[in-house]
Design an enzyme around this catalytic site. Structure first.
Site, short mmCIF file in Angstrom:
data_model
loop_
_atom_site.label_atom_id
_atom_site.label_comp_id
_atom_site.label_asym_id
_atom_site.label_seq_id
_atom_site.Cartn_x
_atom_site.Cartn_y
_atom_site.Cartn_z
N CYS A 74 0.87 -1.17 0.00
CA CYS A 74 0.00 0.00 0.00
C CYS A 74 0.91 1.22 0.00
O CYS A 74 1.77 1.35 0.89
CB CYS A 74 -0.85 -0.04 1.27
SG CYS A 74 -1.82 1.46 1.56
N CYS A 184 -0.80 3.80 -6.49
CA CYS A 184 -1.68 3.21 -5.47
C CYS A 184 -1.91 1.79 -5.92
O CYS A 184 -2.15 1.54 -7.12
CB CYS A 184 -3.01 3.98 -5.42
SG CYS A 184 -4.31 3.13 -4.49
N1 DGL Z 1 -3.99 0.73 -1.93
C1 DGL Z 1 -3.60 1.83 -1.16
C2 DGL Z 1 -2.42 2.60 -1.70
O1 DGL Z 1 -1.61 1.99 -2.38
C3 DGL Z 1 -4.64 2.64 -0.43
C4 DGL Z 1 -5.89 3.03 -1.13
C5 DGL Z 1 -6.85 3.58 -0.10
O2 DGL Z 1 -7.19 2.84 0.82
O3 DGL Z 1 -7.21 4.76 -0.20
O4 DGL Z 1 -2.24 3.76 -1.45
#
Ligand code: DGL
Length: 275
Positions: A74, A184
């Site tokens: 993440c 993301c």
């Molecule tokens: N998948 C996550 C990232 O890479 C977070 C997305 C979220 O929960 O807003 O930032």
């Protein structure tokens, strides 16, 4: 004698499956334990303090489960939490880094679009990355919270996904961006829709493959190697949210896990941050 290391992975939800699919394929001999923090999803609109409280709680749990290496799958959690995790625990943490450096190297227009969460874009670590690697390049950032919602619903194509992707990406193309960085881990699931919408001269970059190779190198230097032979080791997926929903998403987001998968609910309450 090589022995497997259990790899822990975490994300605010199912976005980290875009990294998991690379890790599970490249390192089939190592068991993987993935926590999807769906009860707290999204992280992208949360204050850094809440994101840190969550990743600390989840890392504690993954270590209790016997993980010897943790992938923070993440970007938002990496930007706000990975340094704290490294300072807190003695095991290796592999984080995500938006592909700003390779984007700055290949852009011909001198304009790069970075799609990432609001939390990531606001992070000091992200600003350091841009300052260090994108000198002389214009970096335009754009948060796309609707992408996270679409992926969490399992809507990866069709008119709605196309409309949302067009709405978010067109302004970057209009500004002259010829490289789009998917900063993301949810966003790569919309890459096929994006590829169909952008001109062929635009390059799209994400970092799931690079992260998986980094995990392989770390395992190698720990003396366990990638353990590429044999049948896939186990994959445990835990969600803090709705188990039937995550179970339904699995064939959509992870159609070929290449290993036996079990999915279950986990309660990981932390005193600091509430959903
Ligand atoms: N998948 C996550 C990232 O890479 C977070 C997305 C979220 O929960 O807003 O930032």
């Amino acid at each position: 004698m090589e022995s497997p290391i259990k790899i822990g992975m975490l994300d605010s939800g199912v976005g980290g499956f875009s990294v998991l699919r690379e890790v599970a394929t490249a390192l089939p001999g190592h068991p993987v334990h993935y926590v999807a923090d769906n009860a707290w999803c999204p992280y992208g609109n949360k204050p850094p303090r809440d994101i840190r409280a969550r990743v600390l709680r989840i890392a504690d749990h993954l270590i209790d489960q016997g993980c010897g290496l943790i992938v923070v799958a993440c970007n938002s959690a990496t930007i706000h939490g990975v340094e704290m995790l490294r300072a807190t625990y003695p095991l290796p943490f592999v984080g995500m880094e938006p592909a700003v450096k390779p984007a700055a190297e290949i852009t011909r227009s001198g304009i790069v679009g970075v799609l990432a969460t609001e939390a990531s874009i606001a992070g000091e670590k992200f600003h350091r990355l841009v300052t260090a690697h994108a000198r002389g390049v214009r970096v335009i950032t754009r948060p796309c919270p609707r992408f996270v919602e679409l992926v969490e619903e399992g809507t990866l194509d069709g008119p709605e996904a196309e409309a949302v992707v067009r709405f978010e990406v067109q302004p970057l193309l209009d500004e002259g961006a010829d490289v789009l960085v998917l900063g993301c881990t949810h966003y790569p699931f919309l890459r096929p829709v994006m590829e169909a919408l952008v001109p062929p001269s635009v390059t799209i970059l994400d970092t799931g493959g690079a992260v998986s190779r980094r995990v392989g190198r770390l395992l190698e230097s720990a003396g366990t190697g990638p353990l590429t032979g044999g049948r896939g080791a186990s994959l445990v997926i835990e969600t803090t949210g709705d188990l039937p929903h995550v179970t339904r998403l699995l064939p959509v987001l992870l159609p070929e896990p290449g290993r036996p998968v079990s999915v279950r609910h986990v309660d990981l309450l932390s005193g600091e941050a509430m959903p």
